[in-house]
Design a protein around this motif. Structure first.
Motif, PDB file in Angstrom:
ATOM      1  N   ALA A 105      30.331  40.542  26.873  1.00 39.76           N
ATOM      2  CA  ALA A 105      31.088  39.461  27.511  1.00 39.76           C
ATOM      3  C   ALA A 105      32.576  39.817  27.605  1.00 39.76           C
ATOM      4  O   ALA A 105      33.220  39.588  28.640  1.00 39.76           O
ATOM      5  CB  ALA A 105      30.912  38.170  26.720  1.00 39.76           C
ATOM      6  N   SER A 106      33.127  40.414  26.518  1.00 36.29           N
ATOM      7  CA  SER A 106      34.544  40.775  26.569  1.00 36.29           C
ATOM      8  C   SER A 106      34.777  41.921  27.549  1.00 36.29           C
ATOM      9  O   SER A 106      35.807  41.965  28.227  1.00 36.29           O
ATOM     10  CB  SER A 106      35.041  41.151  25.175  1.00 36.29           C
ATOM     11  N   LEU A 107      33.825  42.831  27.660  1.00 33.10           N
ATOM     12  CA  LEU A 107      33.962  43.918  28.628  1.00 33.10           C
ATOM     13  C   LEU A 107      33.901  43.396  30.063  1.00 33.10           C
ATOM     14  O   LEU A 107      34.640  43.857  30.934  1.00 33.10           O
ATOM     15  CB  LEU A 107      32.881  44.968  28.402  1.00 33.10           C
ATOM     16  N   ASN A 108      33.026  42.409  30.311  1.00 30.83           N
ATOM     17  CA  ASN A 108      32.937  41.829  31.650  1.00 30.83           C
ATOM     18  C   ASN A 108      34.220  41.094  32.026  1.00 30.83           C
ATOM     19  O   ASN A 108      34.698  41.194  33.161  1.00 30.83           O
ATOM     20  CB  ASN A 108      31.735  40.889  31.753  1.00 30.83           C
ATOM     21  N   ALA A 111      36.861  43.599  32.845  1.00 30.93           N
ATOM     22  CA  ALA A 111      36.634  44.192  34.162  1.00 30.93           C
ATOM     23  C   ALA A 111      37.093  43.259  35.274  1.00 30.93           C
ATOM     24  O   ALA A 111      37.635  43.697  36.280  1.00 30.93           O
ATOM     25  CB  ALA A 111      35.158  44.537  34.333  1.00 30.93           C
ATOM     26  N   LYS A 112      36.894  41.944  35.090  1.00 34.24           N
ATOM     27  CA  LYS A 112      37.295  40.983  36.124  1.00 34.24           C
ATOM     28  C   LYS A 112      38.807  40.808  36.178  1.00 34.24           C
ATOM     29  O   LYS A 112      39.386  40.662  37.254  1.00 34.24           O
ATOM     30  CB  LYS A 112      36.629  39.625  35.854  1.00 34.24           C
ATOM     31  N   ASN A 113      39.476  40.813  35.053  1.00 34.16           N
ATOM     32  CA  ASN A 113      40.899  40.468  35.020  1.00 34.16           C
ATOM     33  C   ASN A 113      41.831  41.671  35.024  1.00 34.16           C
ATOM     34  O   ASN A 113      42.995  41.542  35.405  1.00 34.16           O
ATOM     35  CB  ASN A 113      41.195  39.629  33.771  1.00 34.16           C
ATOM     36  N   HIS A 114      41.386  42.802  34.594  1.00 39.77           N
ATOM     37  CA  HIS A 114      42.271  43.948  34.439  1.00 39.77           C
ATOM     38  C   HIS A 114      42.863  44.413  35.766  1.00 39.77           C
ATOM     39  O   HIS A 114      44.048  44.741  35.844  1.00 39.77           O
ATOM     40  CB  HIS A 114      41.536  45.108  33.769  1.00 39.77           C
ATOM     41  N   GLY A 115      42.067  44.434  36.814  1.00 40.00           N
ATOM     42  CA  GLY A 115      42.556  44.878  38.120  1.00 40.00           C
ATOM     43  C   GLY A 115      43.648  43.972  38.644  1.00 40.00           C
ATOM     44  O   GLY A 115      44.671  44.438  39.153  1.00 40.00           O
ATOM     45  N   ASP A 116      43.457  42.665  38.515  1.00 39.63           N
ATOM     46  CA  ASP A 116      44.469  41.718  38.991  1.00 39.63           C
ATOM     47  C   ASP A 116      45.757  41.840  38.175  1.00 39.63           C
ATOM     48  O   ASP A 116      46.861  41.803  38.731  1.00 39.63           O
ATOM     49  CB  ASP A 116      43.933  40.282  38.914  1.00 39.63           C
ATOM     50  N   GLN A 117      45.627  41.991  36.858  1.00 39.52           N
ATOM     51  CA  GLN A 117      46.815  42.129  36.015  1.00 39.52           C
ATOM     52  C   GLN A 117      47.576  43.419  36.334  1.00 39.52           C
ATOM     53  O   GLN A 117      48.807  43.406  36.412  1.00 39.52           O
ATOM     54  CB  GLN A 117      46.419  42.115  34.541  1.00 39.52           C
TER      55      GLN A 117
END
Length: 135
Positions: A105-108, A111-117
């Motif tokens: 869950a933390s990896l997902n 993955a969702k937020n890292h690109g935007d940040q």
């Protein structure tokens, strides 16, 4: 008259065959002769490459070759392995090893937020390494 025509036709076909054979031999000798000359003006030297050397005798394959380095004994091998295992355990105890696994869950979410940040940091021209207040 037909005898003369036949004689001429057969003699010319034999002559043509002889001429073709002579031309083939002549062209073959020109091709071989053309390859036998060498132009060394445009060749590049090959550095560090030594070809086979004629020693004047055949190699004796019954003589074992000299070893490049001393082989490890069983005790030396065990000591090196124990040292490596100890270093591995020290690295794992520091928390820098594969002993810690993240939850899916933390990896997902990463993955969702890292690109935007990362995109926000790039667009803001903000480098967290240089500016600690940058988010």
């Amino acid at each position: 008259m037909t005898i003369n025509i036949g004689k001429t036709v057969f003699s010319t076909s034999a002559g043509i065959c002889r001429m073709a054979t002579a031309m083939a031999l002549l062209s073959a000798s020109l091709v071989v002769g053309g390859c036998s000359t060498s132009n060394t003006a445009n060749t590049a030297p090959v550095a560090g490459v030594e070809g086979p050397k004629d020693t004047g005798s055949y190699p004796n394959l019954n003589i074992p070759p000299q070893v490049a380095a001393k082989q490890l004994t069983k005790e030396e091998t065990d000591a090196k392995l124990a040292q490596l295992k100890g270093e591995q355990q020290a690295q794992l105890s520091k928390g820098g090893g594969g002993g810690q696994t993240a939850s899916p869950a933390s990896l997902n979410s990463l993955a969702k937020n890292h690109g935007d940040q990362a995109l926000k940091q790039i667009e803001a021209k903000c480098d967290p390494a240089l500016d600690p207040s940058c988010n």
